[in-house]
Scaffold this motif. Structure first.
Motif, PDB file in Angstrom:
ATOM      1  N   PHE A  88       0.797  -1.228   0.000  1.00  0.00           N
ATOM      2  CA  PHE A  88       0.000   0.000   0.000  1.00  0.00           C
ATOM      3  C   PHE A  88       0.831   1.281   0.000  1.00  0.00           C
ATOM      4  CE2 PHE A  88      -2.526  -3.299   2.160  1.00  0.00           C
ATOM      5  CZ  PHE A  88      -3.698  -3.268   1.408  1.00  0.00           C
ATOM      6  N   HIS A  89       2.146   1.216  -0.232  1.00  0.00           N
ATOM      7  CA  HIS A  89       2.954   2.421  -0.044  1.00  0.00           C
ATOM      8  C   HIS A  89       2.635   3.528  -1.041  1.00  0.00           C
ATOM      9  CE1 HIS A  89       5.280   0.415  -3.244  1.00  0.00           C
ATOM     10  NE2 HIS A  89       5.783   1.608  -3.514  1.00  0.00           N
ATOM     11  N   GLN A  90       1.986   3.230  -2.144  1.00  0.00           N
ATOM     12  CA  GLN A  90       1.661   4.253  -3.138  1.00  0.00           C
ATOM     13  C   GLN A  90       0.175   4.615  -3.148  1.00  0.00           C
ATOM     14  OE1 GLN A  90       3.148   2.615  -6.832  1.00  0.00           O
ATOM     15  NE2 GLN A  90       5.188   3.491  -6.516  1.00  0.00           N
ATOM     16  N   THR A  91      -0.532   4.246  -2.106  1.00  0.00           N
ATOM     17  CA  THR A  91      -1.983   4.452  -2.111  1.00  0.00           C
ATOM     18  C   THR A  91      -2.438   5.655  -1.296  1.00  0.00           C
ATOM     19  OG1 THR A  91      -2.234   2.918  -0.245  1.00  0.00           O
ATOM     20  CG2 THR A  91      -2.402   2.003  -2.465  1.00  0.00           C
ATOM     21  N   GLY A  92      -1.517   6.395  -0.670  1.00  0.00           N
ATOM     22  CA  GLY A  92      -1.884   7.608   0.046  1.00  0.00           C
ATOM     23  C   GLY A  92      -2.784   7.343   1.235  1.00  0.00           C
ATOM     24  N   GLY A  93      -4.043   7.865   1.154  1.00  0.00           N
ATOM     25  CA  GLY A  93      -4.979   7.737   2.263  1.00  0.00           C
ATOM     26  C   GLY A  93      -5.329   6.296   2.587  1.00  0.00           C
ATOM     27  N   LEU A  94      -5.301   5.425   1.564  1.00  0.00           N
ATOM     28  CA  LEU A  94      -5.604   4.014   1.825  1.00  0.00           C
ATOM     29  C   LEU A  94      -4.564   3.399   2.753  1.00  0.00           C
ATOM     30  CD1 LEU A  94      -7.349   1.541   1.302  1.00  0.00           C
ATOM     31  CD2 LEU A  94      -6.000   1.094  -0.760  1.00  0.00           C
ATOM     32  N   LEU A  95      -3.304   3.821   2.632  1.00  0.00           N
ATOM     33  CA  LEU A  95      -2.246   3.316   3.515  1.00  0.00           C
ATOM     34  C   LEU A  95      -2.546   3.689   4.966  1.00  0.00           C
ATOM     35  CD1 LEU A  95       0.493   2.063   4.154  1.00  0.00           C
ATOM     36  CD2 LEU A  95       1.558   4.236   3.502  1.00  0.00           C
ATOM     37  N   ILE A  96      -2.963   4.932   5.192  1.00  0.00           N
ATOM     38  CA  ILE A  96      -3.306   5.355   6.559  1.00  0.00           C
ATOM     39  C   ILE A  96      -4.488   4.545   7.076  1.00  0.00           C
ATOM     40  CG2 ILE A  96      -4.082   7.283   7.967  1.00  0.00           C
ATOM     41  CD1 ILE A  96      -1.203   7.510   7.062  1.00  0.00           C
ATOM     42  N   ALA A  97      -5.469   4.284   6.210  1.00  0.00           N
ATOM     43  CA  ALA A  97      -6.628   3.492   6.628  1.00  0.00           C
ATOM     44  C   ALA A  97      -6.219   2.073   7.014  1.00  0.00           C
ATOM     45  CB  ALA A  97      -7.669   3.469   5.505  1.00  0.00           C
ATOM     46  N   VAL A  98      -5.312   1.473   6.220  1.00  0.00           N
ATOM     47  CA  VAL A  98      -4.854   0.116   6.525  1.00  0.00           C
ATOM     48  C   VAL A  98      -4.086   0.096   7.844  1.00  0.00           C
ATOM     49  CG1 VAL A  98      -3.334  -1.748   5.768  1.00  0.00           C
ATOM     50  CG2 VAL A  98      -4.838  -0.626   4.123  1.00  0.00           C
ATOM     51  N   LEU A  99      -3.240   1.104   8.063  1.00  0.00           N
ATOM     52  CA  LEU A  99      -2.504   1.181   9.326  1.00  0.00           C
ATOM     53  C   LEU A  99      -3.463   1.353  10.506  1.00  0.00           C
ATOM     54  CD1 LEU A  99       0.475   3.447   8.207  1.00  0.00           C
ATOM     55  CD2 LEU A  99       0.595   1.032   8.827  1.00  0.00           C
ATOM     56  N   ALA A 100      -4.500   2.158  10.315  1.00  0.00           N
ATOM     57  CA  ALA A 100      -5.492   2.345  11.382  1.00  0.00           C
ATOM     58  C   ALA A 100      -6.218   1.033  11.677  1.00  0.00           C
ATOM     59  CB  ALA A 100      -6.480   3.435  10.988  1.00  0.00           C
ATOM     60  N   LEU A 101      -6.557   0.292  10.622  1.00  0.00           N
ATOM     61  CA  LEU A 101      -7.219  -1.001  10.821  1.00  0.00           C
ATOM     62  C   LEU A 101      -6.304  -1.989  11.529  1.00  0.00           C
ATOM     63  CD1 LEU A 101      -9.098  -1.420   7.421  1.00  0.00           C
ATOM     64  CD2 LEU A 101     -10.111  -0.955   9.653  1.00  0.00           C
ATOM     65  N   TRP A 102      -5.019  -1.965  11.198  1.00  0.00           N
ATOM     66  CA  TRP A 102      -4.066  -2.839  11.884  1.00  0.00           C
ATOM     67  C   TRP A 102      -4.012  -2.508  13.375  1.00  0.00           C
ATOM     68  CZ3 TRP A 102      -1.442  -7.213  11.414  1.00  0.00           C
ATOM     69  CH2 TRP A 102      -0.390  -7.451  12.282  1.00  0.00           C
ATOM     70  N   ILE A 103      -3.952  -1.224  13.687  1.00  0.00           N
ATOM     71  CA  ILE A 103      -3.915  -0.810  15.093  1.00  0.00           C
ATOM     72  C   ILE A 103      -5.203  -1.231  15.797  1.00  0.00           C
ATOM     73  CG2 ILE A 103      -3.949   1.219  16.603  1.00  0.00           C
ATOM     74  CD1 ILE A 103      -2.016   2.548  14.651  1.00  0.00           C
ATOM     75  N   GLY A 104      -6.346  -1.042  15.136  1.00  0.00           N
ATOM     76  CA  GLY A 104      -7.605  -1.465  15.740  1.00  0.00           C
ATOM     77  C   GLY A 104      -7.668  -2.963  15.973  1.00  0.00           C
ATOM     78  N   ALA A 105      -7.173  -3.747  15.004  1.00  0.00           N
ATOM     79  CA  ALA A 105      -7.188  -5.208  15.157  1.00  0.00           C
ATOM     80  C   ALA A 105      -6.297  -5.636  16.322  1.00  0.00           C
ATOM     81  CB  ALA A 105      -6.725  -5.875  13.864  1.00  0.00           C
ATOM     82  N   CYS A 106      -5.130  -5.012  16.448  1.00  0.00           N
ATOM     83  CA  CYS A 106      -4.222  -5.356  17.556  1.00  0.00           C
ATOM     84  C   CYS A 106      -4.824  -4.969  18.901  1.00  0.00           C
ATOM     85  CB  CYS A 106      -2.872  -4.674  17.361  1.00  0.00           C
ATOM     86  SG  CYS A 106      -1.925  -5.304  15.958  1.00  0.00           S
ATOM     87  N   VAL A 107      -5.490  -3.811  18.965  1.00  0.00           N
ATOM     88  CA  VAL A 107      -6.148  -3.406  20.212  1.00  0.00           C
ATOM     89  C   VAL A 107      -7.264  -4.394  20.557  1.00  0.00           C
ATOM     90  CG1 VAL A 107      -7.666  -1.652  21.222  1.00  0.00           C
ATOM     91  CG2 VAL A 107      -5.559  -0.972  20.059  1.00  0.00           C
ATOM     92  N   PHE A 108      -8.008  -4.837  19.556  1.00  0.00           N
ATOM     93  CA  PHE A 108      -9.084  -5.821  19.789  1.00  0.00           C
ATOM     94  C   PHE A 108      -8.515  -7.095  20.409  1.00  0.00           C
ATOM     95  CE2 PHE A 108     -11.687  -9.412  18.320  1.00  0.00           C
ATOM     96  CZ  PHE A 108     -12.934  -9.026  18.794  1.00  0.00           C
ATOM     97  N   VAL A 109      -7.437  -7.609  19.829  1.00  0.00           N
ATOM     98  CA  VAL A 109      -6.823  -8.834  20.365  1.00  0.00           C
ATOM     99  C   VAL A 109      -6.267  -8.582  21.760  1.00  0.00           C
ATOM    100  CG1 VAL A 109      -4.982 -10.520  20.012  1.00  0.00           C
ATOM    101  CG2 VAL A 109      -6.330  -9.728  18.061  1.00  0.00           C
ATOM    102  N   SER A 110      -5.631  -7.426  21.954  1.00  0.00           N
ATOM    103  CA  SER A 110      -5.049  -7.103  23.257  1.00  0.00           C
ATOM    104  C   SER A 110      -6.106  -7.077  24.352  1.00  0.00           C
ATOM    105  CB  SER A 110      -4.338  -5.749  23.192  1.00  0.00           C
ATOM    106  OG  SER A 110      -3.870  -5.358  24.458  1.00  0.00           O
ATOM    107  N   CYS A 111      -7.305  -6.554  24.036  1.00  0.00           N
ATOM    108  CA  CYS A 111      -8.376  -6.465  25.026  1.00  0.00           C
ATOM    109  C   CYS A 111      -8.996  -7.826  25.334  1.00  0.00           C
ATOM    110  CB  CYS A 111      -9.457  -5.501  24.554  1.00  0.00           C
ATOM    111  SG  CYS A 111      -8.911  -3.775  24.477  1.00  0.00           S
ATOM    112  N   LEU A 112      -8.744  -8.812  24.493  1.00  0.00           N
ATOM    113  CA  LEU A 112      -9.262 -10.157  24.748  1.00  0.00           C
ATOM    114  C   LEU A 112      -8.269 -11.013  25.535  1.00  0.00           C
ATOM    115  CD1 LEU A 112     -10.895 -11.050  21.315  1.00  0.00           C
ATOM    116  CD2 LEU A 112     -12.020 -10.236  23.390  1.00  0.00           C
ATOM    117  N   LEU A 113      -7.073 -10.478  25.781  1.00  0.00           N
ATOM    118  CA  LEU A 113      -6.031 -11.236  26.466  1.00  0.00           C
ATOM    119  C   LEU A 113      -5.640 -10.521  27.751  1.00  0.00           C
ATOM    120  CD1 LEU A 113      -3.863 -12.050  23.309  1.00  0.00           C
ATOM    121  CD2 LEU A 113      -5.550 -13.522  24.399  1.00  0.00           C
ATOM    122  N   ASP A 114      -4.710 -11.105  28.477  1.00  0.00           N
ATOM    123  CA  ASP A 114      -4.218 -10.480  29.698  1.00  0.00           C
ATOM    124  C   ASP A 114      -2.713 -10.682  29.795  1.00  0.00           C
ATOM    125  OD1 ASP A 114      -4.105 -13.178  30.242  1.00  0.00           O
ATOM    126  OD2 ASP A 114      -4.784 -13.002  32.316  1.00  0.00           O
TER     127      ASP A 114
END
Length: 609
Positions: A88-114
């Motif tokens: 996604f390095h040449q996609t501009g705003g789509l790259l930021i969206a993918v990074l945001a989704l990655w962060i959200g997915a990691c936070v989701f997993v983190s909240c399900l664990l301890d």
């Protein structure tokens, strides 16, 4: 008096000697990691030092477990960083969206664990932030950065492990054993009170359940402590689960004996149920003692339990959505500002988002970052421009680092959670801003930009949390209580195998509700409601176990009637079925069913609420 004084730990400057030993081990490991990184001419020696800082724990088991998860999470995070930028390095705003989704997915997993499992999910954010977000304007360097940071992380882990082994870092299992023994005494006191018809208060019971279930992350780390670690972990985990069941038995006994007093008539209808529940409580106390004995002897218990973690996907999803919004808003604000090198600040935003949602109070964690960031910058500035002031000799660097490592590490040993968190944050922030390198630049401009970007990231996150606050504690309690009610309505819960393990899971939910309570009246009412549902679920599981204890020759119609009463949570039907079974042939199963039915009936009486 002499013996009591002799048992007190030695103290130096207000900190125990064990704390000083931990601080010195951390400094030695950090210096060793930097020396190895310099000798190997790694391009990111600061990452090796930061690895030692985040792995700094007083005991060997905790450090080993965190190191293992750090390796696994780093591999996942670095691979994801290379993949995301490569696609996604040449996609501009789509790259930021993918990074945001990655962060959200990691936070989701983190909240399900301890524990360190939750930290591993957040580390996947940190790896992507440092490798993919920070050099956002130089996508061609991502693979090289991933390789360099991965090598530096390995160096830091090896240095930390060697120092802990050579300098005899203490094992963690003696502390776990002591905490379990203390909890055993507290639960036994609850049992003695229940025999007198005194029901433990909701606040006391919830606090005790929280202390018991809170041991789960620490106990998992015992498996990596030594060759005997898996046995100790199993024994400690079994004792923890047995403690929950013992406390539940004490609460059930208190319900049965409420209003009876110590002079209750042995001919009363409840006498048989009370006698059976008393024997069951003592049997469970014996199970706890046996598990602790197995932990002391480093042996496997006779029967090992798992400790399932309660997970609320609704709360995790709400946190993940907020993480996506926070990152997206921060990226938009930095893009509108039009400043150069703002990707560094955006990387810090991603890191702080992950760390804040790993904490019990995300808003409190962001406030702590607002305070710790300028303090860390001040410490880094003093180290770089006052203490070192242009020196290039490694021995002088090692000596200069000494106070800046010792003081935060000593703060980490304090029982005050705020000061301990501030100490760890300052240790990490100061090293990150100072960023030791083979050829230290001593550039005031670089230093000021680093401080500015870190403080700006903390401020952006605080502003985002004002615009969209984290999930309120009252809302979390409503979600958790709703999930508890749905689980209770599922009558098949009493027929599930391993009822002790399921009860531990319920205890984890009560602990989460208690953790968000505070001192408000509504919160206390929520805790009482959660404990009532915990008690009812425990009684139904006891009734389900009573069905398994019925003799093999029990008539089919009586067995079916008993099972129907349990499935419908019909207290009167359970008592009637138990009386019918006892009239035919007294058995342990009939006594247990009678105790469960009578406890359920009394629990639902208005005066017991």
């Amino acid at each position: 008096m002499t013996a009591a004084v002799g048992q007190r730990p030695l103290v130096l400057a207000g900190f125990p000697i064990a704390g000083w030993a931990f601080a010195l081990r951390t400094w030695i490991a950090l210096v060793l990691a930097l020396y190895a990184a310099f000798r190997l001419e790694l391009q990111s020696p600061a990452t090796a030092a930061l690895t030692v800082a985040v792995l700094a724990f007083p005991t060997r088991g905790q450090g080993m477990e965190k190191a293992a998860y750090r390796v696994a999470a780093s591999i996942i995070g670095l691979t994801a960083a290379v993949g995301i930028i490569g696609i996604f390095h040449q996609t501009g705003g789509l790259l930021i969206a993918v990074l945001a989704l990655w962060i959200g997915a990691c936070v989701f997993v983190s909240c399900l664990l301890d524990g360190f499992r939750s930290y591993a999910a957040v580390l996947c954010i940190i790896s992507v932030a440092l490798v993919a977000i920070e050099p956002l304007d130089m996508p061609q360097s991502v693979f090289q950065l991933a390789h360099e940071r991965g090598a530096a992380i390995v160096v830091g882990i090896i240095a930390s492990t060697l120092v802990n082994d050579i300098l005899f870092a203490p094992d963690h299992h003696p502390r776990i054993h002591q905490r379990l023994a203390d909890l055993q005494h507290r639960v036994a006191a609850f049992g003695r009170a229940a025999l007198q018809g005194i029901s433990p208060g909701a606040g006391e019971s919830a606090a005790l359940l929280r202390d018991i279930t809170g041991l789960r992350p620490d106990i998992t780390g015992l498996a990596l402590e030594s060759s005997l670690g898996p046995r100790r972990s199993t024994a400690a985990r079994t004792a923890m689960v047995d403690l929950v069941f013992t406390l539940a038995a004490a609460r059930m006994l208190a319900v049965l004996t409420a209003g009876q007093g110590a002079t209750r008539d042995p001919r009363a209808p409840a006498a048989g149920a009370i006698a059976w529940m008393t024997a069951e409580l003592r049997r469970r106390q014996g199970d706890v003692a046996a598990s602790l004995a197995a932990l002391t002897a480093s042996k496997l218990p006779q029967r090992g339990w798992r400790s399932p973690l309660y997970r609320s996907t609704r709360i995790a999803a709400a946190n993940a959505l907020r993480a996506i919004v926070y990152f997206s808003l921060s990226a938009a604000a930095l893009a509108l500002a039009g400043w150069d090198a703002t990707s560094v600040s955006l990387a810090f935003v991603g890191i702080l988002i992950g760390l804040s949602f790993m904490a019990p109070d995300p808003a409190g964690a962001s406030k702590l970052a607002l305070v710790a960031a300028p303090i860390g910058g001040l410490l880094a500035g003093i180290l770089e421009f006052v203490v070192l002031d242009g020196v290039s000799d490694f021995p002088l660097l090692a000596i200069g680092l000494l106070p800046f490592v010792l003081v935060p590490t000593l703060l980490m040993t304090l029982p005050n959670l705020a000061l301990a968190s501030l100490g760890r944050s300052n240790l990490v922030f100061a090293i990150a801003i100072f960023s030791p390198a083979n050829q230290q630049s001593y550039s005031p401009q670089t230093f000021l930009f680093s401080c500015l970007f870190l403080c700006l990231a903390s401020l952006l996150l605080a502003i985002c949390q004002k615009l969209l606050p984290p999930l309120e504690p009252a809302r979390q309690r409503r979600i958790l209580l709703g999930e508890a009610a749905r689980d209770l309505d599922n009558r098949q819960a009493s027929h599930r195998p391993h009822r002790e393990e399921q009860m531990f899971r319920d205890a984890g939910r009560v602990s989460r509700i208690a953790a968000t309570t505070g001192k408000d009246t509504a919160g206390q009412s929520d805790v009482e409601a959660a404990l009532r549902m915990f008690d009812e679920a425990a009684i139904l599981r006891l009734a389900g176990g009573a069905l398994d204890m019925l003799p093999a020759d029990t008539p089919h119609d009586q067995r079916r009637a008993s099972a129907a009463a349990v499935a419908a949570a019909n207290a009167g039907g359970m008592i009637a079925a138990a009386d019918l079974l006892a009239s035919r042939m007294p058995s342990t199963g009939a006594a247990a069913l009678a105790a469960a039915g009578l406890a359920l009936a009394r629990l639902r009486e208005p005066d017991t609420r």
